[in-house]
Scaffold this motif. Structure first.
Motif, mmCIF file in Angstrom:
data_model
loop_
_atom_site.group_PDB
_atom_site.id
_atom_site.type_symbol
_atom_site.label_atom_id
_atom_site.label_comp_id
_atom_site.label_asym_id
_atom_site.label_seq_id
_atom_site.Cartn_x
_atom_site.Cartn_y
_atom_site.Cartn_z
ATOM 1 N N LEU A 1 3.448 7.415 24.105
ATOM 2 C CA LEU A 1 2.668 7.760 22.919
ATOM 3 C C LEU A 1 1.686 8.868 23.274
ATOM 4 N N ASP A 2 1.750 9.951 22.565
ATOM 5 C CA ASP A 2 0.834 11.080 22.782
ATOM 6 C C ASP A 2 0.131 11.356 21.453
ATOM 7 N N ILE A 3 -0.946 10.631 21.207
ATOM 8 C CA ILE A 3 -1.605 10.649 19.911
ATOM 9 C C ILE A 3 -2.998 11.271 20.028
ATOM 10 N N ASP A 4 -3.289 12.224 19.186
ATOM 11 C CA ASP A 4 -4.632 12.801 19.120
ATOM 12 C C ASP A 4 -5.563 11.767 18.490
ATOM 13 N N PRO A 5 -6.574 11.283 19.219
ATOM 14 C CA PRO A 5 -7.464 10.231 18.668
ATOM 15 C C PRO A 5 -8.151 10.645 17.373
ATOM 16 N N ALA A 6 -8.359 11.932 17.186
ATOM 17 C CA ALA A 6 -9.054 12.402 15.980
ATOM 18 C C ALA A 6 -8.219 12.185 14.718
ATOM 19 N N LEU A 7 -6.942 11.868 14.896
ATOM 20 C CA LEU A 7 -6.060 11.719 13.734
ATOM 21 C C LEU A 7 -5.809 10.258 13.354
ATOM 22 N N GLU A 8 -6.448 9.337 14.030
ATOM 23 C CA GLU A 8 -6.122 7.926 13.816
ATOM 24 C C GLU A 8 -6.442 7.431 12.409
ATOM 25 N N GLU A 9 -7.386 8.084 11.729
ATOM 26 C CA GLU A 9 -7.739 7.654 10.372
ATOM 27 C C GLU A 9 -7.028 8.457 9.278
ATOM 28 N N VAL A 10 -6.205 9.409 9.657
ATOM 29 C CA VAL A 10 -5.445 10.180 8.658
ATOM 30 C C VAL A 10 -4.425 9.266 7.986
ATOM 31 N N LEU A 11 -4.339 9.369 6.675
ATOM 32 C CA LEU A 11 -3.447 8.493 5.918
ATOM 33 C C LEU A 11 -2.021 9.032 5.897
ATOM 34 N N LEU A 12 -1.066 8.132 5.965
ATOM 35 C CA LEU A 12 0.349 8.484 5.852
ATOM 36 C C LEU A 12 1.086 7.287 5.239
ATOM 37 N N PRO A 13 2.276 7.498 4.717
ATOM 38 C CA PRO A 13 3.016 6.377 4.127
ATOM 39 C C PRO A 13 3.355 5.329 5.184
ATOM 40 N N GLN B 1 0.827 -1.204 0.000
ATOM 41 C CA GLN B 1 0.000 0.000 0.000
ATOM 42 C C GLN B 1 0.862 1.255 0.000
ATOM 43 N N MET B 2 0.322 2.300 -0.633
ATOM 44 C CA MET B 2 1.023 3.576 -0.672
ATOM 45 C C MET B 2 0.754 4.387 0.595
ATOM 46 N N LEU B 3 -0.484 4.335 1.088
ATOM 47 C CA LEU B 3 -0.867 5.088 2.279
ATOM 48 C C LEU B 3 -1.693 4.179 3.193
ATOM 49 N N ILE B 4 -1.521 4.328 4.507
ATOM 50 C CA ILE B 4 -2.301 3.559 5.474
ATOM 51 C C ILE B 4 -2.751 4.509 6.583
ATOM 52 N N PRO B 5 -3.809 4.153 7.343
ATOM 53 C CA PRO B 5 -4.229 5.013 8.465
ATOM 54 C C PRO B 5 -3.156 5.039 9.557
ATOM 55 N N LEU B 6 -3.145 6.117 10.302
ATOM 56 C CA LEU B 6 -2.182 6.272 11.397
ATOM 57 C C LEU B 6 -2.307 5.128 12.409
ATOM 58 N N ARG B 7 -3.553 4.669 12.677
ATOM 59 C CA ARG B 7 -3.742 3.605 13.675
ATOM 60 C C ARG B 7 -3.028 2.320 13.256
ATOM 61 N N LYS B 8 -2.977 2.027 11.943
ATOM 62 C CA LYS B 8 -2.265 0.842 11.474
ATOM 63 C C LYS B 8 -0.764 0.971 11.711
ATOM 64 N N GLU B 9 -0.254 2.174 11.482
ATOM 65 C CA GLU B 9 1.167 2.398 11.726
ATOM 66 C C GLU B 9 1.485 2.271 13.220
ATOM 67 N N LEU B 10 0.543 2.724 14.066
ATOM 68 C CA LEU B 10 0.759 2.610 15.513
ATOM 69 C C LEU B 10 0.739 1.151 15.955
ATOM 70 N N GLU B 11 -0.100 0.314 15.329
ATOM 71 C CA GLU B 11 -0.110 -1.115 15.633
ATOM 72 C C GLU B 11 1.259 -1.736 15.326
ATOM 73 N N HIS B 12 1.852 -1.295 14.209
ATOM 74 C CA HIS B 12 3.183 -1.778 13.825
ATOM 75 C C HIS B 12 4.214 -1.378 14.870
ATOM 76 N N VAL B 13 4.141 -0.141 15.321
ATOM 77 C CA VAL B 13 5.078 0.359 16.332
ATOM 78 C C VAL B 13 4.924 -0.424 17.634
ATOM 79 N N GLU B 14 3.676 -0.633 18.065
ATOM 80 C CA GLU B 14 3.445 -1.322 19.332
ATOM 81 C C GLU B 14 3.922 -2.773 19.269
ATOM 82 N N ALA B 15 3.711 -3.422 18.106
ATOM 83 C CA ALA B 15 4.192 -4.806 17.960
ATOM 84 C C ALA B 15 5.703 -4.850 18.068
#
Length: 594
Positions: free
Chosen positions: A460-472, A429-443
Motif C-alpha cells: 500500500l502506497d497511500i498519501d496520508p493527506a488523501l485519507e479523508e477524500v471521498l470516493l464511492p 452510502q454514496m461516498l465514503i472516505p478513502l481510509r474507510k475503503e482501505l479498512e475494507h481492503v485490509e480486512a
C-alpha cells in the motif's frame, strides 16, 4: 398635379406617425407577426379601418380641377372629390390580416367615404371595398407560400390605386369632371400610395427584424445562463446549488438582487437586501407566498406590493416566477430591482424564459435523481452480496485456527466483522472516505492471507493527506479481490505474486492505481472489460463494470477509469475529483426541501 404630391406626402406622414406610436404596443407587434385569432383580426379591422377614416378626413379637396387644401374634410359637395391615402390603409390591412380583415377594413373606409359625399363617393366606396377583399385574398395566398411581401405589397398598392382610377372613370358621372379629376389626382395618388405602402412595409419589416433580434439576443442570453446553471440545478434545490445559480443570475441580468426559495424557506439571496433576506430563514414576503399558492408569475412595482416586513427595505420592484416540476410548484425565482423602471419588457420576458428553463432543469434533476436511485439500488444490491464460498471458507479457516492458534482466530473474527460492517456501510452510502475503503481492503486481505499464506504480497502506497477524500465505496476492494482471485491462479513454481495499491494527488484529483504482476487480461477481452460484462472462464468482469458505471453516474465526466494489461500483469487507474458536490447524496424528497 405636381402641387398635389407634397400635400399627399404630408398625409402619408400622418399615418406613419400613428403606426410608429402603435408599434410601441406589444399587441400590435404580435399582430404584425401574424398571431391572428378572431380578437386580433377584429383589432386589425379597427386599426386599419381607422386609418381609412383618418385618410378620408385628411383628404385634399379637388373642385373643378383646383386643389383646395383644408385640415379636415367633414363634408364634400357634389361637384367636388377627394385625393387621399385611403387605399393605402385598406391594402395594408388586407395584406397583413387576410380576407376578413381586408373586407372589414374596406367596408369601414368605403362606407365612410360614401357618407362624405361628392360625385365620386360611390365609385370610391365600391373600389375601396373591392381593394380590401382582393388584397386580403392575395395576402393570405402569399403567407401560405411563404413569399416576401415588401415589393409585392408596393405593386399591389399601385395596381389597386390604378383600379380605383378606372372605377371612377367607369362609374362617376358626369364623365368629363371624372376624367379631369383622374388627370389631376391619378399619378400623384398612384405614386404616393405606392411610396406609402413601401415605407409602411419597410417599417413593418424593421419591427419584425427588431423583434427577431431581440428574441435572438434573449434566447442566446437565456441559453447561456441555462448552460451555466444546469450543473447546479441538476442537483435540485439545495442551498449550495441555489446560491451558485443566484450568483450567475446577478452577473448576467440587470436585477439588483436574486432570490431563490423552496416552499418553506429562502435558499439563496444575493445582492441588495442580503442583510434581512437571509438564506435558510422562512419566507419573508407575501408576494412569494402568493406565487407558491397560485403557481403563476406575479410582478410588484412598489415596495408595498412586495410586502417585505423589513422596514427600510431598498427593493422597490420584483418579478417572482414559479419553479415547477410536473405542474407542481416547488419553489420560486425572484428578480428584485431598486428602481421599477429597470423592470422593462425585455427583462420580464427574459425572466419568464428563465423560469421555464429552470423548471425544465429541475424536472431533469428529478428524473436523473430517480434514475440514479434506481441504478444505485441495483448496484448496491450487487455490492451487498458476498460470495457464499468466501464466507464459508473464512469461517472454515477461523474454525481450524480455533484449536491451533486461538489468538489468530480471534483477530480473524474481528477482521471478518470489519469486512461485513464495511459491506453494510457501503451499501447505505454514496461516498465514503478513502481510509474507510482501505479498512475494507485490509480486512479482506487479512482473511485471504490466512487461507493462502505466501501466495502473494500487497503493498500500500497511500498519501496520508488523501485519507479523508471521498470516493464511492467498493472501489478498491473489488480491484484487490480481482487480482487475488484471477491474477495469480495459473502461476507456476513458487513465485510470489505482487499487488500494489497506490493513492496520490494529481492537480485537483486523487489518483488510485491498482497494479499486479499476474497474467493480465486476455487480448480479446481488453477492449470490452470494464465497459460491459464479459464471458470468460475466470469471471464476468461485473466488478470492473460496476466500478466504472458508478464513477460515470456520480462524477458526470469529471472522473476517469482506465485499464491497461500486458504480459507483465494488469494496471487499473482511477482518478476522481478531490471535492465533489453531488445531488445524488440527497434523497428524492430533499431535492425540494434543500
Amino acid at each position: 398635379m405636381i402641387h398635389l404630391l407634397p400635400l399627399m406626402l404630408e398625409r402619408v406622414g400622418i399615418l406613419l406617425i400613428v403606426v410608429f406610436l402603435l408599434s410601441r404596443m406589444k399587441s400590435f407587434r404580435q399582430i404584425i407577426h401574424h398571431e391572428h385569432r378572431l380578437k386580433e383580426k377584429l383589432l386589425l379591422i379597427a386599426i386599419f379601418g381607422a386609418f381609412g377614416i383618418i385618410s378620408n378626413y385628411t383628404g385634399i379637396k379637388i373642385s373643378h380641377g383646383a386643389i383646395a387644401s383644408q385640415a379636415w374634410q367633414a363634408n364634400v359637395d357634389y361637384e367636388s372629390a377627394l385625393a387621399n391615402t385611403r387605399v393605402l390603409g385598406v391594402v395594408l390591412g388586407g395584406l397583413l390580416g387576410g380576407p376578413l380583415v381586408g373586407f372589414g377594413t374596406g367596408l369601414i373606409a368605403g362606407v365612410h367615404r360614401i357618407t362624405l359625399g361628392g360625385f365620386t363617393a360611390v365609385a370610391c366606396g365600391v373600389s375601396t371595398i373591392m381593394a380590401g377583399l382582393i388584397t386580403g385574398l392575395l395576402g393570405a395566398r402569399m403567407r401560405r407560400k411563404g413569399k416576401s411581401m415588401t415589393w409585392r405589397a408596393v405593386a399591389i398598392g399601385i395596381v389597386m390605386e390604378c383600379a380605383q382610377m378606372g372605377i371612377i372613370l367607369l362609374a362617376a358621372r358626369p364623365f368629363e369632371p371624372a376624367l379631369e379629376l383622374v388627370r389631376v389626382i391619378g399619378i400623384p395618388m398612384i405614386v404616393i400610395n405606392g411610396f406609402g405602402t413601401l415605407l409602411f412595409m419597410l417599417f413593418v419589416q424593421s419591427i419584425v427584424q427588431e423583434e427577431e433580434r431581440t428574441r435572438a439576443l434573449q434566447t442566446h442570453k437565456a441559453l447561456h445562463i441555462a448552460d451555466q446553471t444546469l450543473p447546479f440545478f441538476r442537483q435540485g434545490l439545495s442551498e449550495y446549488s441555489c446560491r451558485e445559480v443566484a450568483e450567475i443570475l446577478l452577473r448576467t441580468t440587470h436585477a439588483d438582487a436574486i432570490s431563490i426559495t423552496n416552499r418553506q424557506q429562502v435558499l439563496a439571496h444575493v445582492g441588495i437586501g442580503s442583510d434581512h433576506h437571509i438564506p435558510m430563514q422562512s419566507l419573508s414576503t407575501q408576494l412569494t407566498r402568493n406565487v407558491l399558492e397560485h403557481g403563476r408569475l406575479l410582478k410588484a412595482k412598489t415596495r408595498e406590493a412586495i410586502q417585505c416586513n423589513h422596514e427600510g427595505c431598498p427593493l422597490q420592484a420584483a418579478i417572482v416566477l414559479p419553479l415547477q416540476v410536473h405542474q407542481r410548484t416547488v419553489g420560486t425565482l425572484k428578480l428584485y430591482f431598486t428602481n421599477p423602471l429597470q423592470m422593462d419588457r425585455v427583462e420580464q420576458e427574459l425572466a419568464e424564459g428563465l423560469g421555464k428553463l429552470f423548471s425544465t432543469q429541475l424536472e431533469l434533476a428529478e428524473a436523473e435523481q430517480q434514475s440514479r436511485l434506481l441504478k444505485d439500488a441495483e448496484i448496491k444490491a450487487l455490492q451487498a452480496q458476498v460470495h457464499p464460498h468466501f464466507l464459508f471458507n473464512a469461517i472454515n479457516t477461523i474454525s481450524a485456527l480455533c484449536r491451533t492458534d486461538p489468538e489468530t482466530a480471534r483477530k480473524l473474527l474481528l477482521q471478518l466483522g470489519v469486512f461485513f460492517r464495511s459491506n453494510l456501510q457501503g451499501a447505505r452510502q454514496m461516498l465514503i472516505p478513502l481510509r474507510k475503503e482501505l479498512e475494507h481492503v485490509e480486512a479482506y486481505l487479512t482473511l485471504e492471507k490466512a487461507r493462502f499464506p505466501g501466495k502473494y504480497t500487497v503493498e500500500l502506497d497511500i498519501d496520508p493527506a488523501l485519507e479523508e477524500v471521498l470516493l464511492p465505496p467498493f472501489t478498491l476492494q473489488p480491484l484487490v479481490e480481482n487480482a487475488v482471485r484471477h491474477a495469480f491462479g495459473p502461476l507456476k513454481g513458487k513465485r510470489v505474486g505482487h499487488v500494489t495499491i497506490a493513492a496520490f494527488r494529481e492537480a485537483e484529483r486523487m489518483v488510485l492505481v491498482a497494479e499486479d504482476d499476474g497474467i493480465g487480461f486476455a487480448e480479446e477481452l481488453l477492449a470490452t472489460v470494464g465497459r460491459q460484462k464479459v464471458k470468460s472462464a475466470s469471471g464476468t468482469g461485473t466488478a470492473l463494470h460496476n466500478i466504472k458505471k458508478r464513477i460515470e453516474e456520480i462524477y458526470q465526466g469529471a472522473a476517469s477509469f482506465e485499464i491497461a494489461s500486458g504480459s507483465g500483469g494488469a494496471r487499473i487507474r482511477i482518478a476522481v475529483p478531490l471535492s465533489h458536490h453531488d445531488g445524488g447524496e440527497q434523497d428524492a424528497e430533499s431535492i425540494y426541501r434543500g
